[in-house]
Design an enzyme around this catalytic site. Structure first.
Site, PDB file in Angstrom:
ATOM      1  N   ASN A 156       6.969   0.499  -3.081  1.00 55.80           N
ATOM      2  CA  ASN A 156       6.142   0.559  -1.712  1.00 55.80           C
ATOM      3  C   ASN A 156       4.870  -0.405  -1.656  1.00 55.80           C
ATOM      4  O   ASN A 156       4.454  -0.364  -0.667  1.00 55.80           O
ATOM      5  CB  ASN A 156       5.870   2.083  -1.764  1.00 55.80           C
ATOM      6  CG  ASN A 156       4.978   2.695  -2.670  1.00 55.80           C
ATOM      7  OD1 ASN A 156       4.837   2.178  -3.937  1.00 55.80           O
ATOM      8  ND2 ASN A 156       4.028   3.509  -2.235  1.00 55.80           N
ATOM      9  N   GLU A 181       1.389   7.106 -12.954  1.00 59.75           N
ATOM     10  CA  GLU A 181       1.098   7.287 -11.525  1.00 59.75           C
ATOM     11  C   GLU A 181       2.299   7.811 -10.781  1.00 59.75           C
ATOM     12  O   GLU A 181       3.284   7.110 -10.286  1.00 59.75           O
ATOM     13  CB  GLU A 181       0.230   6.273 -10.939  1.00 59.75           C
ATOM     14  CG  GLU A 181      -1.030   5.831 -11.475  1.00 59.75           C
ATOM     15  CD  GLU A 181      -2.118   6.907 -11.411  1.00 59.75           C
ATOM     16  OE1 GLU A 181      -2.018   7.732 -10.560  1.00 59.75           O
ATOM     17  OE2 GLU A 181      -2.956   7.003 -12.339  1.00 59.75           O
ATOM     18  N   CYS A 192       1.700   6.829  -1.667  1.00 59.71           N
ATOM     19  CA  CYS A 192       1.470   8.087  -2.476  1.00 59.71           C
ATOM     20  C   CYS A 192       0.332   8.696  -2.155  1.00 59.71           C
ATOM     21  O   CYS A 192       0.453  10.057  -2.259  1.00 59.71           O
ATOM     22  CB  CYS A 192       1.504   7.722  -3.953  1.00 59.71           C
ATOM     23  SG  CYS A 192       0.250   6.495  -3.983  1.00 59.71           S
TER      24      CYS A 192
END
Ligand code: NAD
Length: 463
Positions: A139, A237, A271
């Site tokens: 992403n 993460e 995110c």
């Protein structure tokens, strides 16, 4: 002679699924092991180079990335669907990250401490770890790899990087730029392949001293299961379910605009995207109208790209159906924007009257979907926003300074925003979350030193 038969993967454009935009050769397990061994060899010399010289190569890479901005942005945009403008912004951010860590080569690597004995000199020195494995998602196909690889290199480690298979062409292009920038052979290595074979090699290889991973919680957990019992350092993460709170005293127009930006930018595939918003009951209807007004300005196919893949397209549409079946009220979008053959486009989608138990209020969707929850007051909003397995980022919109500071204090996240959207990061600032959103040391800024180095304490007796 050994013949190596590699799997060839064709990449298709999510904005036009029939268009093949290129091919990548995926490495075998044995080839990946050999590359890890070479990175281990290369570490012997790289760690002894001065950090100023290591930083200088990152500076050259920043220049190259800026020179090739159009090619990199175009490749990534066609590969993973982010609009070209969004990708240009990301490539610029990549160059800033490189420039920040290029300078890091000139900053202090330790501190001098007073000794109880006046004849002793006592100091600390940061030293590298060895081979670092960087495993990244699709992403942010440029910024995330660079914010892992740049600090790893400047502090003297060598890197084996596995880009997401959905962003493999962008990974290949960045690999070529690393080569052109002048990194010695095998200091930075791109290994293309699937998580379950190439990724797995990195988790198990004894030469790999640390794993920095960004991606989904499921894969994060399997990394902990595989590598957690070894001596490897681990940084994960993971996902988010980022909340925004809009209070009655806020600048409502600006709050609605920023909430929609937070939810829909990059088709919601960040995110840190805003995915739930808590609105005080006295302004609920007014803010709903403003949210819709802002969403109408989005032009799907122009200012909003497709989602990355057919799998992601189906998952998001399934989450929308689930929200409907659980009783959330659809007030905008909720459908594919075009016929599927014209690209994986989904309308920006808003649900109102969402309750806390619904999946849409609790699970990460990673698409252009916003859940709106009506709350009695600030107290209810902070309680609901904190009642989540995730803790990446959160925003509050208010003009009340006490409430803003209370939110900063009580919000259970790693990134807090006041009167701004939940996303956004700068290279010099630490990035990461709490709860199931992150494990291990923070990324970016000076905080990266914590993960990519270890410390030596030195005592010199001068008598
Ligand atoms: P993903 O977990 O499917 O894949 C991430 C990477 O892990 C890919 O390179 C993949 O090939 C690799 N991988 C998969 N299985 C593996 C295995 N068994 N062993 C080793 N490697 C393996 O994630 P994705 O779909 O690429 O990205 C979306 C997810 O990333 C979302 O959940 C999003 O929230 C998260 N994300 C988090 C942050 C953050 O900073 N917290 C930033 C961006 C994305």
């Amino acid at each position: 002679m050994t013949t190596i038969i590699r799997e060839i993967r064709e990449q298709f454009n999510p904005a036009n699924p029939a268009e093949c935009i290129g091919q990548v050769e995926l490495l075998t397990v044995d080839e990946t092991k050999a590359i890890v061994a070479s990175a281990h060899q290369a570490y012997r010399e790289w760690k002894n180079k001065s950090s100023v010289a290591r930083g200088e190569i990152l500076r050259v890479l920043a220049d190259l990335l800026e020179e090739e901005i159009d090619l990199v942005a175009e490749t990534a945009s066609r590969e993973m669907g982010k609009t070209k403008n969004e990708m240009i912004g990301e490539v610029k951010r990549g160059a800033s990250i490189l420039r920040y860590y290029a300078q890091e080569g000139m900053r202090a690597t330790g501190e001098i401490l007073p000794s109880a004995n006046e004849d002793k000199i006592l100091y600390t020195k940061r030293v590298p770890l060895g081979v670092i494995a960087a495993i990244t998602p699709w992403n942010f196909p440029v910024a995330i790899p660079l914010w892992k690889i740049a600090p790893a290199l400047v502090y003297g480690n060598t890197v084996v990087w596995k880009p997401s298979i959905e962003a493999a062409l962008t990974g290949k292009l960045l690999g070529e730029l690393f080569e052109r920038a002048g990194f010695p052979k095998h200091v930075v290595n791109v290994v293309q392949g699937r998580g379950l074979n190439v990724g797995q090699v990195l988790l198990e290889a004894p030469e790999v001293k640390a794993i920095t991973f960004t991606g989904s919680n499921g894969v994060g957990q399997s990394i902990l299961n595989t590598a957690g019992s070894t001596n490897k350092k681990i940084q994960l993460e993971l996902g988010g379910k980022n909340a925004a709170i809009i209070l009655a005293d806020a600048d409502l127009k600006s709050a609605a605009k920023l909430t929609i930006e937070g939810a829909m930018k990059q088709t919601g595939q960040r995110c840190t995207a805003t995915s739930r918003v808590y609105i005080e009951q006295t302004i609920y209807d007014e803010v709903l109208a403003l949210l819709i007004e802002e969403t109408k300005k989005i032009e799907v196919g122009v200012t909003m790209g497709p989602v990355v893949s057919r799998g992601q397209y189906e998952n998001i549409l399934a989450a929308i159906e689930k929200a409907k079946s659980e009783g959330a009220e659809l007030i905008f979008g909720g459908e594919p924007a075009f016929n599927e053959t014209q690209g994986y486009y989904i309308q920006p989608t808003i649900f109102k009257n969402v309750t806390h138990e619904m999946a849409i209020a609790r699970e990460e969707i990673f698409g252009p979907v916003l859940a709106v929850v009506k709350v009695k007051d600030y107290e209810e909003a902070i309680q609901l926003s904190n009642d989540s397995e995730f803790g990446l980022s959160a925003s509050i919109y208010t003009e009340n300074i006490q409430k803003a500071f209370d939110f900063i204090k009580r919000s259970e996240v790693g990134l807090v925003q006041v009167n701004d959207e939940t996303g956004g990061a700068e290279p010099q600032a630490p990035f990461g979350g709490v709860k199931n959103s992150s494990t291990g040391a923070r990324e970016q800024g000076q905080a990266a030193k914590e993960f990519f180095t270890t410390m030596k304490t030195v005592t010199i007796n001068t008598k």
